[in-house]
Design a protein around this motif. Structure first.
Motif, short mmCIF file in Angstrom:
data_model
loop_
_atom_site.label_atom_id
_atom_site.label_comp_id
_atom_site.label_asym_id
_atom_site.label_seq_id
_atom_site.Cartn_x
_atom_site.Cartn_y
_atom_site.Cartn_z
N GLU A 65 0.82 -1.21 0.00
CA GLU A 65 0.00 0.00 0.00
C GLU A 65 0.85 1.26 0.00
O GLU A 65 0.53 2.24 -0.67
CB GLU A 65 -0.92 0.00 1.22
N ALA A 66 1.95 1.24 0.75
CA ALA A 66 2.78 2.44 0.88
C ALA A 66 3.60 2.72 -0.37
O ALA A 66 3.98 3.87 -0.63
CB ALA A 66 3.71 2.29 2.08
N GLY A 67 3.88 1.69 -1.14
CA GLY A 67 4.64 1.89 -2.37
C GLY A 67 6.13 1.81 -2.15
O GLY A 67 6.62 1.79 -1.01
N PRO A 68 6.90 1.76 -3.24
CA PRO A 68 8.35 1.57 -3.15
C PRO A 68 9.08 2.69 -2.41
O PRO A 68 10.19 2.47 -1.91
CB PRO A 68 8.79 1.49 -4.62
N GLN A 69 8.46 3.88 -2.32
CA GLN A 69 9.14 4.96 -1.62
C GLN A 69 9.34 4.64 -0.14
O GLN A 69 10.25 5.20 0.50
CB GLN A 69 8.37 6.29 -1.77
N ALA A 70 8.51 3.76 0.43
CA ALA A 70 8.68 3.39 1.84
C ALA A 70 9.93 2.54 2.05
O ALA A 70 10.50 2.51 3.15
CB ALA A 70 7.45 2.63 2.33
N LEU A 71 10.38 1.85 1.01
CA LEU A 71 11.59 1.04 1.09
C LEU A 71 12.84 1.86 0.84
O LEU A 71 13.90 1.58 1.39
CB LEU A 71 11.53 -0.11 0.09
N GLY A 72 12.74 2.88 0.00
CA GLY A 72 13.89 3.71 -0.32
C GLY A 72 14.51 3.36 -1.66
O GLY A 72 14.31 2.26 -2.19
N THR A 73 15.25 4.28 -2.19
CA THR A 73 15.82 4.13 -3.53
C THR A 73 16.84 3.00 -3.62
O THR A 73 17.01 2.39 -4.68
CB THR A 73 16.47 5.44 -3.99
N ILE A 255 18.97 9.39 11.41
CA ILE A 255 18.12 9.98 10.39
C ILE A 255 17.82 8.92 9.33
O ILE A 255 18.70 8.15 8.94
CB ILE A 255 18.78 11.23 9.74
N VAL A 256 16.57 8.85 8.93
CA VAL A 256 16.14 7.91 7.90
C VAL A 256 15.93 8.71 6.63
O VAL A 256 14.95 9.47 6.50
CB VAL A 256 14.85 7.18 8.30
N GLY A 257 16.85 8.58 5.68
CA GLY A 257 16.75 9.31 4.43
C GLY A 257 15.87 8.61 3.42
O GLY A 257 15.26 7.58 3.70
N MET A 258 15.86 9.16 2.23
CA MET A 258 15.03 8.58 1.16
C MET A 258 15.70 7.36 0.53
O MET A 258 15.08 6.66 -0.26
CB MET A 258 14.79 9.62 0.08
N ASP A 259 16.96 7.09 0.92
CA ASP A 259 17.68 5.99 0.29
C ASP A 259 17.30 4.63 0.84
O ASP A 259 17.35 3.63 0.13
CB ASP A 259 19.19 6.20 0.40
N SER A 260 16.93 4.56 2.13
CA SER A 260 16.62 3.25 2.71
C SER A 260 15.76 3.39 3.96
O SER A 260 15.90 4.34 4.74
CB SER A 260 17.91 2.51 3.08
N PHE A 261 14.89 2.40 4.16
CA PHE A 261 14.22 2.25 5.45
C PHE A 261 15.27 1.87 6.49
O PHE A 261 16.41 1.53 6.17
CB PHE A 261 13.14 1.16 5.37
N GLN A 283 11.37 -2.27 24.48
CA GLN A 283 12.07 -3.09 25.44
C GLN A 283 12.82 -4.20 24.71
O GLN A 283 12.67 -4.38 23.49
CB GLN A 283 11.10 -3.68 26.45
N LYS A 284 13.62 -4.93 25.45
CA LYS A 284 14.41 -6.01 24.90
C LYS A 284 13.53 -6.95 24.07
O LYS A 284 12.51 -7.44 24.55
CB LYS A 284 15.07 -6.78 26.03
N GLY A 285 13.93 -7.16 22.82
CA GLY A 285 13.19 -8.04 21.92
C GLY A 285 12.32 -7.33 20.92
O GLY A 285 11.85 -7.96 19.96
N ASP A 286 12.08 -6.02 21.10
CA ASP A 286 11.22 -5.29 20.17
C ASP A 286 11.95 -4.99 18.87
O ASP A 286 13.16 -4.79 18.83
CB ASP A 286 10.75 -3.97 20.79
N CYS A 287 11.15 -4.95 17.78
CA CYS A 287 11.69 -4.62 16.46
C CYS A 287 10.82 -3.55 15.82
O CYS A 287 9.58 -3.69 15.79
CB CYS A 287 11.72 -5.86 15.57
N LEU A 288 11.45 -2.48 15.34
CA LEU A 288 10.75 -1.37 14.72
C LEU A 288 11.13 -1.26 13.25
O LEU A 288 12.27 -1.56 12.87
CB LEU A 288 11.07 -0.05 15.43
N PHE A 289 10.17 -0.78 12.45
CA PHE A 289 10.41 -0.48 11.04
C PHE A 289 10.13 1.00 10.82
O PHE A 289 9.03 1.48 11.10
CB PHE A 289 9.48 -1.32 10.16
N LEU A 290 11.15 1.74 10.36
CA LEU A 290 11.00 3.15 10.05
C LEU A 290 11.08 3.32 8.54
O LEU A 290 12.14 3.07 7.94
CB LEU A 290 12.10 3.98 10.72
N PRO A 291 10.00 3.69 7.89
CA PRO A 291 9.99 3.81 6.43
C PRO A 291 11.00 4.84 5.93
O PRO A 291 11.35 5.80 6.65
CB PRO A 291 8.55 4.25 6.12
#
Length: 628
Positions: A65-73, A255-261, A283-291
């Motif tokens: 849904e977010a499109g390739p821009q969420a992954l980065g160039t 900083i999360v640039g346009m090149d990569s999540f 907390q220990k064990g958590d995983c986050l995704f920053l577009p």
């Protein structure tokens, strides 16, 4: 854009434990939890969103849904989501296994191959893992060890400690040992070829499948490459860059640039991640995704985390090791990792133009093995036997091939369209050891290869020493004894006539014939003509006097040659390669003692370390790719 907190896919395998549930806060109804796939778009175990987006939506659905821009160039070059991140609790040892590279996996399994890295989060005292082999073996020997249940005799066991990192290139034999918890960042693949599983029984009551035939097609049956240089990162390859950050009641910014999540995996502690108006307790064990394009973020608290992102497309180099029997080509990445390789016969008895054509075919095979093309590479390096004019790219003379004034660089450039640099093969092996092997970090080193002859490579100021004219230096043909043994060059008394494997064998045969009751004769089955370079050392280790005398004289002569090299070049390290170097400390320890008393200035002078080379057959390819 939002901070996405992910819930993993949970995997219950027979070797798992309970630590991921108890210490990493994973929700799972079963008693054994082996793996959690924290960041995954793989159909065998997708991770789902628990906050920051549509709850229960898979990460793959979100990205669609977010499109390739969420992954980065930087992700545009990949056919699918490039990585998979796991937590692994090895309550028992995992199977001994290997993963294929992209080219093989795409052809045979219709998915990516797997290069991966391990970060040791925790481990029990005495824990170890298997990483490559202790020594190079043939496919037949490897298979025999599997059938005889003696594989542990050749596996390279490495003790582990909290915070250790291991880079497992595709093709590396490996196994996580019991009592280890790791974070694994890998290519997005679920292809594993088991070669040994301790005879364990699966959930179906049957022994778990082995994949020995496929494994032998992709495995590198040799010691692991240890000389990776990741430019300050924990690990880096085409598919991922991984860094570790620790916050001790403070703040770290990113900083999360346009090149990569970016993915943030919390491996210890707790805190908070803020990005724009979004805040997420972790907390220990958590995983986050920053577009991609999320901008500045801050991490506060007391925690340790691994940050993973997708790097720009690397530029590769081609390294060619031209031998009298075989041409070996490696595709080398910026970290001096061989990502593709091929070996074909040289056909040295044919015209040089045929050899060049064979070199091109070998390059094409290595590129195919790496799933790359010539456009992904920027330079070709060649290590060739003989006297080389590096400036003109000409093989001035090579007795291996009977060549004179062969314009090798120009011929390869015409066919490959890339800049081509050439140097002597021993010099390339020396450079390989300096940039990625036993002498890594040294600017000045000397390599002596103890084989049929005595080759030499000299690195000064981080570059191959070419001398004032074609050919560099030939330390094997420095004078050791006036009017001594006949050398292959036609002179008498050269170092090669005393310090080569050929010379050692010659003296061992003579000693066996003079001492028919010696271990030299016994180990050769009463046939002195069959003595090889190993038998004198084996007999000496058994305290055979005749063999001890032969080995003592050999080491004594080699020490004199090393002393000359030290007095001439004052290297930081002297490296020994070739078959004789397999003796390790049995060879280098007495050499150090002798050299210390003979070098100019004695023990008060600067004494370089004397070590055995590490890269074996890879040294020439890696060194050639680094010629500049």
């Amino acid at each position: 854009m939002a901070i996405l907190k992910l819930s993993p896919a949970c995997k219950s395998y027979l070797w798992g434990g309970s630590k991921l549930k108890k210490e990493f806060h994973k929700s799972f109804s079963g008693s054994v939890l082996a793996e959690t796939w924290e960041l995954s778009c793989h159909p065998d175990g997708p991770s789902t969103i628990v906050s920051g987006g549509t709850e229960g939506q898979t990460l793959r659905e979100y990205l669609a849904e977010a499109g390739p821009q969420a992954l980065g160039t930087n992700c545009a070059r990949f056919e699918d989501f490039p990585i998979l991140i796991k937590l692994i609790d090895a309550s028992k040892a995992l199977s001994v296994q290997v993963h294929p590279n992209n080219a093989y996996a795409k052809k045979k399994e219709n998915q990516y191959g797997k290069t991966e890295m391990w970060y040791v989060i925790d481990c029990e005292p005495g824990a170890f893992l298997y990483y490559g082999l202790k020594k190079t073996v043939s496919k037949e020997e490897f298979r025999q060890h599997i059938e005889n249940n003696t594989l542990d005799e050749i596996l390279n066991a490495v003790p582990v400690h909290k915070g250790d990192t291991f880079f497992i290139a595709a093709g590396t034999i490996h196994a996580i040992g019991k009592g280890i918890v790791i974070a694994e960042i890998q290519q997005n693949s679920n292809v594993t070829y088991r070669v040994y599983d301790y005879g364990r029984i699966g959930a179906d009551g049957k022994p778990r499948d082995l994949h020995v035939d496929k494994a032998l097609e992709v495995a590198h049956l040799e010691p692991p490459h240890m000389g990776y240089s990741f430019g300050g990162h924990l690990a880096q390859c085409d598919c991922f860059t991984v860094d570790r950050f620790s916050v001790q009641y403070g703040t770290v910014q990113g900083i999360v640039g346009m090149d990569s999540f970016q993915s943030l995996l919390i491996v210890d502690g707790d805190g908070e991640v803020c990005c724009g108006d979004d805040r997420q307790a972790v907390q220990k064990g958590d995983c986050l995704f920053l577009p991609a394009g999320s901008g500045m973020y801050t991490v506060t608290g007391s925690l340790t985390m691994l940050r993973t992102l997708i790097p720009p497309k690397p530029v590769y180099r081609i390294g060619i090791d031209l031998g009298g029997t075989a041409i070996k080509v490696g595709i080398i990445d910026p970290n001096n990792c061989i990502v593709g390789r091929c070996q074909l016969p040289t056909e040295a008895d044919k015209p040089w133009q045929t050899v060049v054509s064979n070199m091109v075919r070998t390059v094409e095979g290595a590129l195919a093995d790496a799933d790359l093309s010539l456009s992904d590479c920027d330079v070709v390096g060649v290590g060739s036997p003989g006297t080389i004019d590096a400036e003109t790219g000409t093989v001035v003379y090579s007795n291996n091939f009977g060549w004179r004034d062969v314009p090798l660089a120009d011929a390869l450039h015409e066919k490959l369209g890339l800049p081509v640099h050439i140097s002597n093969d021993a010099s390339c092996a020396a450079l390989g050891e300096v940039v990625a092997g036993a002498a890594k970090g040294c600017r000045n080193a000397v390599l002596l290869t103890l084989g049929t002859g005595v080759g030499s490579g000299i690195i000064l100021g981080g570059r191959i020493f070419e001398g004032g004219g074609p050919g560099g230096a030939e330390l094997g043909h420095t004078m050791l004894r006036q009017n001594g043994e006949l050398c292959t060059c036609g002179r008498h008394g050269c170092l090669e006539a005393y310090a080569s494997a050929t010379a050692l064998i010659r003296e061992a045969k003579r000693a066996a014939q003079k001492n028919p009751k010696s271990k030299l004769m016994l180990l050769s089955g009463g046939r002195p003509e069959t003595i090889n370079g190993l038998i004198p050392f084996e007999a000496a280790k058994q305290k055979d006097k005749a063999a001890c005398d032969v080995v003592e004289r050999y080491i004594d002569d080699l020490a004199d040659g090393i002393v000359d090299a030290i007095n001439l070049f004052r290297p930081q390290m002297v490296l020994l390669g070739g078959g004789i170097s397999k003796q390790g400390e049995y060879l280098t320890k007495p050499l150090r003692e002798k050299v210390a008393h003979r070098v100019f200035g004695g023990e008060q002078s600067y004494l370089p370390e004397i070590r055995c080379a590490e890269l074996e057959n890879d040294a020439g390819m890696i060194g050639a790719a680094n010629i500049s």
